[in-house]
Design an enzyme around this catalytic site. Structure first.
Site, PDB file in Angstrom:
ATOM      1  N   LEU A   1     -52.731 117.679 -89.666  1.00 23.27           N
ATOM      2  CA  LEU A   1     -53.613 118.464 -88.817  1.00 23.27           C
ATOM      3  C   LEU A   1     -53.294 119.941 -89.027  1.00 23.27           C
ATOM      4  O   LEU A   1     -52.138 120.315 -89.221  1.00 23.27           O
ATOM      5  CB  LEU A   1     -53.412 118.105 -87.336  1.00 23.27           C
ATOM      6  CG  LEU A   1     -54.003 116.781 -86.854  1.00 23.27           C
ATOM      7  CD1 LEU A   1     -53.487 116.461 -85.454  1.00 23.27           C
ATOM      8  CD2 LEU A   1     -55.522 116.817 -86.857  1.00 23.27           C
ATOM      9  N   ASP A   2     -54.323 120.788 -88.988  1.00 24.88           N
ATOM     10  CA  ASP A   2     -54.108 122.232 -89.099  1.00 24.88           C
ATOM     11  C   ASP A   2     -53.223 122.721 -87.959  1.00 24.88           C
ATOM     12  O   ASP A   2     -53.174 122.090 -86.887  1.00 24.88           O
ATOM     13  CB  ASP A   2     -55.443 122.976 -89.042  1.00 24.88           C
ATOM     14  CG  ASP A   2     -56.322 122.686 -90.247  1.00 24.88           C
ATOM     15  OD1 ASP A   2     -55.770 122.378 -91.312  1.00 24.88           O
ATOM     16  OD2 ASP A   2     -57.552 122.772 -90.106  1.00 24.88           O
TER      17      ASP A   2
END
Length: 324
Positions: free
Chosen positions: A49-50
């Site tokens: 995930l960013d």
């Protein structure tokens, strides 16, 4: 003279943790924090995930890392907030604004039509600031050096792209709350960027939360804070948060083996069927315990692909290791 910090002793831990990733750190930074909390010898996540993103990040410990690739390719769901009228170099709020454009007066039917156009089996250009590699180096490293990067569209599957809320459409830069269900390799930042282009004003992501990953449709997630508090109570309290490996194998077709068949497969020999399911399968014993991943060939014979240590006679247990 300072006293050196005692070195942690890692241990063998098997299972799956459903982590609620916080906003800010990278997925790898969170993974390392959790690994040290559990003192786990081996761990990996199932799809980054960013830093801006929050939500479900399944972490596989020990033997569960052997099924991580399957979870990486699983269907996922997100809730995102798109800020209209501003384009950034990263396609999210972490980047620098590149340009600002007026937002036209569009209505809900116009939004729905734009969303439908970005649903299905589509072609998508990934963000330049991403972990995708070219020449063995992540794209974000090249972008930070100012290199010109030309990216080709890639096929991705967007199963659902729906408007949840657009209460502030009359604002200068309205926010749209969106729901996305997609397959592996889909970038939500790119979807929002392309939505902004379709609508003629540009857009970027300001919030992103992963809701679920197959087969964990209604996940019981653990925050870092909760895990840190449990760590004060000892390893048994932490280990109670782990799901068995079998829960992560629900998406694979299953084959069940007798003790004699399981012994043969664990020794590296193929097992005669015929087995009805072709391709990759979850190999289980007669009591439903997972033994690993196998593959059934067109003749109906089962061959081992990635077997768990307890299914392989004589496989040594990983010794404890020290870590700083």
């Amino acid at each position: 003279m300072t006293t050196p910090r005692p070195r942690s002793r890692f241990r063998k831990v098997d299972g799956i943790l459903l982590l609620d990733k916080p906003r800010g750190p990278s997925s790898n930074q969170v993974l390392q924090r959790v690994r040290h909390l559990f003192r786990a010898h081996k761990a990996g996540h199932t799809g980054a995930l960013d830093p801006l993103a929050t939500g479900l990040l399944p972490i596989c410990f020990g033997e569960a890392t052997k099924i991580a690739g399957g979870l990486l390719g699983a269907r996922k769901a997100y809730e995102a907030v798109a800020r209209m009228g501003i384009v950034t170099d990263t396609d999210d709020a972490e980047g620098q604004a590149l340009r600002e454009r007026p937002v036209p007066q569009f209505d809900i039917p116009t939004l729905d039509e734009a969303l439908r156009g970005l649903t299905g089996h589509i072609q998508q250009i990934p963000p330049i600031y991403s972990a995708l590699k070219r020449g063995g180096e992540p794209l974000y490293a090249k972008a930070r050096r100012g290199e010109t990067i030309e990216l080709e569209p890639r096929p991705v599957d967007v199963h659902a792209f729906d408007l949840l809320n657009a209460a502030d459409l009359l604002d200068e830069h309205p926010n749209l709350r969106l729901h996305v269900e997609c397959g592996s390799g889909t970038y939500i930042r790119s979807l929002v960027r392309d939505l902004g282009e379709v609508l003629g004003c540009g857009a970027h992501v300001t919030e992103l939360r992963r809701l679920w990953v197959d087969p964990f449709r209604e996940p019981k997630m653990w925050t870092l804070q909760a895990l840190e508090e449990l760590a004060e109570r000892g390893e048994r309290a932490l280990d109670a948060c782990l799901l068995p490996i079998e829960t992560g194998m629900a998406s694979w077709p299953q084959v069940h083996l007798s003790p004699a068949q399981a012994k043969l497969l664990g020794q590296g020999q193929s097992v005669a069927g015929p087995f009805q399911q072709l391709g990759e399968v979850a190999v289980m014993d007669g009591w439903g315990k997972a033994l690993g991943l196998g593959e059934v060939d067109p003749s109906g014979r089962l061959r081992a692909r990635r077997m768990f240590t307890w299914a392989v006679p004589g496989r040594e247990v990983v010794p404890e290791a020290e870590a700083g």
